[in-house]
Scaffold this motif. Structure first.
Motif: not given
Length: 775
Positions: A356-363, A368-370, A450-453
């Motif tokens: 859950l913490l990893a998913l929250a960090f992804v979101f 910053p990616v936007t 996920w975040n870069v691609f």
């Protein structure tokens, strides 16, 4: 973005690389930087600073490149072990794959893309990058078959090369298991979830259980104790050790029990000239009751042979799967002691919390990616910051801001990811350091893909990105539309994150700054401690696999990325070989456990490329070419399933056939008794106090060649070294004594004697120190 913008970004990164490589060739020649650029040699033997001052020390040279190029696999194996060989195989595999892809796509696909439409081409420098993508090909064009043909060739090449590498690395892993010295982890099982009993301690429960159900093969066990006591010992002993770091202590294996953890201890044996040590024996049953209270519901259980340990590790021990949970123990150097005290019932809860913490960090990272995606579009920049409208009219600044700056900002944000994922993997409860690093590697890989691609491809607002999950069926078409348009960003990302990161990896900026501060600002004359670094697999493997994903997906859509990608892999080959040979120290070995991650990620990238190609060809109104691409997806998935059945099981468990043959060989050569005597001492918690303080000489050699080595001092230095060693033992005893009075008095009450004999013989001082039972 046009070709000139791309060349500007390439020129900046080429300049950074040239400057960094030249600076490195100068810095590595300075004797004061030996602890930064020659760490492996620095910790294994003293480096003499007798290099005379000369101008050659300030002239850049390419000697290190030739050394890295000429290094053999045997040298890499000796320096970094199997894991280093596997990592370099990943780099070599990438070079081979993308050489094939570059030849096919640059000479076949790229001309088709460039001349795909009847249009008047401008000067090459001012051509848009879009004319080199598949978006420039007319709909329904017969030339789209060139893309389908190229994808077939790439798929066949990848499958063949992956199979050969998987087969080779599997043989290498089996050779490591059979050819190395007897490994205590092959005879040891880690047991967790030991049920609590009011009648007797955890230790008695373990002895009773395994004596009952494994009477013929059970040898002994060793309990795990709560980390607070052991960590206090380590913390206080570390203070004394740092003062007396130059001391080299020779440990002689003994058969006396260690009273803090029950294992066979190492007896101090220090430069004795005539008198032997005084030995006495104390039973482990005399331990104070307070030590029993500090036992954890976990233990290392030792068996007579490897096959018995494997059977005990793989079968279900109880009708309650949460009790008596067994697994093969990690290697002694690989044990992550602080996590062994975690109750097994908490592990699954920790895994859910970490997920859950990893998913929250992804979101959270979507913001910053936007922001970075907004920087690539001048119209968005003007909308956000109207005051820079005039600045963007300058061509060079426009190219710098929209072409180079976004990828640099994204890289800076991504540097925070590996430490956070490593922390989450620690919270997860992994019992070995290699498992923790492998878990962090998988998390970082998923995060970057996920975040870069995906997030950059499906760029837009946060709400638009979240709408992807409600339109999952349209995802292939969305990727088909967006991937070609992001070719420019991904190419500049390869330049900035790839080329520049290799330059900073080579120069070791953080370690260099710390060394300069220590030597020239703080004026410290003490030798640095804790400078040994293990290879960062959890950061470098995800980076390689991410670039592989970009290369696969853009190979037929925008082949212009492939030459820049090939340059990165060639530089990576030289830089990483140099770092493995001179900088990184191997503390533990996973025997190639990272390779299945690489294989699965490569197959995922290949299948994703094929799915996108099917969608793109369908959008281009070429149904025949699109339909002919679908069998490639099926072939790739079947190939992956075959490799999983054929090879992956060897990386999950050791083959019984191999273990039985090794047991018979040990029985014929009479090695069992020596192995049994080593087991308890190898998994003694306090035995790792000195090993955790710094890295010993033993760690300068990796893999099966690692053996204990003793440095024999010259006769002139015997007196001084003997005195220093005596001071170390007396100081270490004082450290233990102070802890005994304030923290663990009842535990250390079993230490009954410490005799110091100081005598002189032929002008040399010798000290013999002995304590009851060893330490």
């Amino acid at each position: 973005m046009d070709v000139a913008d791309l060349l500007t970004s390439a020129g900046i990164n080429i300049s950074v690389c040239v400057v960094a490589f030249s600076l490195y060739s100068v810095l590595r020649k300075q004797p004061s930087n030996a602890c930064v650029y020659f760490t492996r040699r620095y910790i294994s033997e003293p480096i003499r600073h007798d290099d005379p001052f000369g101008l050659h020390r300030f002239v850049p040279s390419a000697g290190w490149i030739m050394q890295a190029w000429r290094a053999t696999d045997e040298e890499i194996l000796e320096a970094g072990g199997i894991d280093a060989i596997v990592f370099m195989r990943i780099v070599v595999l990438s070079i081979r794959i993308f050489i094939i892809a570059a030849v096919i796509c640059v000479f076949l696909v790229l001309p088709v893309n460039y001349y795909g439409k009847d249009m008047e081409h401008r000067n090459f420098r001012f051509e848009s990058i879009d004319v080199f993508t598949i978006g420039n090909v007319e709909e329904g064009s017969k030339w789209l078959w060139a893309h389908c043909l190229a994808l077939y060739i790439i798929t066949c090449a990848v499958c063949v090369l992956l199979y050969l590498e998987y087969k080779s690395i599997t043989k290498m892993r089996l050779a490591y298991i059979t050819g190395s010295h007897p490994n205590p982890s092959h005879f040891t099982v880690l047991v967790r979830g030991i049920p609590w009993s009011q009648d007797h301690s955890y230790s008695k429960s373990v002895e009773s259980f395994f004596s009952t159900y494994y009477p013929d093969t059970y040898v002994d066990h060793q309990m795990i104790y709560r980390p607070s006591t052991v960590h206090k010992l380590k913390k206080d002993a570390k203070k004394m050790y740092r003062i007396l770091r130059p001391v080299e202590t020779e440990y002689v294996p003994g058969d006396k029990p260690c009273y803090l953890c029950g294992g066979t201890a190492h007896t101090f044996k220090l430069l004795q000239n005539g008198e032997d040590s005084i030995r006495s024996q104390t039973s482990i049953d005399e331990l104070h009751p307070t030590q029993i209270e500090k036992e954890c519901p976990a233990a290392f259980v030792f068996f007579k042979n490897r096959y018995a340990a494997v059977v005990a590790a793989q079968v279900l021990q109880s009708s309650n799967p949460m009790l008596w949970v067994t697994q093969l123990a990690p290697e002694p150097h690989d044990v992550y002691w602080s996590n062994l005290g975690i109750p097994y019932k908490q592990v699954w809860v920790r895994k859910i919390v970490v997920l859950l913490l990893a998913l929250a960090f992804v979101f959270v990272f979507l913001f910053p990616v936007t922001l970075v995606q907004g920087l690539t579009q001048p119209q968005v920049l003007v909308l956000w910051f109207p005051q820079i409208k005039e600045v963007l009219k300058l061509k060079f600044l426009n190219r710098l801001v929209t072409g180079y700056l976004p990828s640099v900002i994204l890289i800076l944000f991504l540097y925070t990811v590996p430490p956070i994922m490593m922390l989450l993997s620690r919270i997860e409860g992994n019992v070995s350091r290699s498992d923790r690093k492998r878990s962090a590697c998988i998390k970082v890989l998923y995060f970057t893909i996920w975040n870069v691609f995906f997030v950059n491809v499906l760029s837009g607002s946060f709400i638009n990105q979240m709408s992807i999950f409600s339109q999952i069926k349209e995802l292939p078409m969305m990727l088909a539309k967006q991937v070609p348009t992001q070719a420019t960003f991904f190419t500049t990302y390869v330049l900035s994150s790839g080329w520049a990161s290799l330059a900073f990896e080579l120069i070791q900026l953080f370690a260099l700054i710390c060394n300069i501060l220590r030597r020239f600002i703080l004026r410290s004359k003490k030798e640095p401690t804790n400078i040994a670094l293990t290879f960062p697999h959890h950061t470098e493997i995800p980076r390689l696999l991410l670039f592989g994903l970009l290369g696969f997906t853009l190979s037929i859509l925008a082949p212009i990325i492939l030459p820049f990608l090939l340059v990165y892999f060639f530089l990576a080959f030289l830089v990483y070989r140099n770092q493995i040979l001179h900088v990184y120290v191997t503390k533990y070995e996973s025997a190639g456990q990272f390779w299945p991650i690489v294989h699965n990620a490569t197959i995922f990238s290949l299948v994703l490329t094929q799915v996108i190609a099917v969608a793109v060809l369908a959008m281009k109104k070429s149904p025949m070419a699109s339909g002919c691409t679908i069998p490639l997806i099926i072939i790739s998935l079947l190939f992956n399933e075959y490799c999983r059945k054929r090879f992956s099981q060897v990386f999950k468990r050791n083959p019984a056939q191999v273990l039985i043959e090794m047991d018979r060989r040990d029985e014929q050569w009479g090695k069992e008794e020596g192995i049994y005597n080593r087991l308890r001492s190898e998994y003694c918690q306090l035995a790792y106090i000195s090993r955790d303080l710094t890295i010993s000489k033993d760690f300068s050699v990796a893999g099966p060649n690692r053996q204990s080595r003793t440095d024999h001092n010259s006769p002139q230095g015997a007196d001084e070294n003997s005195l220093k060693q005596g001071m170390l033992v007396v100081s270490f005893w004082w450290c233990l004594h102070s802890i005994q009075e304030t923290h663990i008095e009842s535990v250390l009450s079993t230490f009954q004697e410490l005799t110091i004999l100081n005598y002189r013989n032929s002008g040399q001082s010798s000290i013999a120190v002995q304590k009851r039972g060893g330490t």
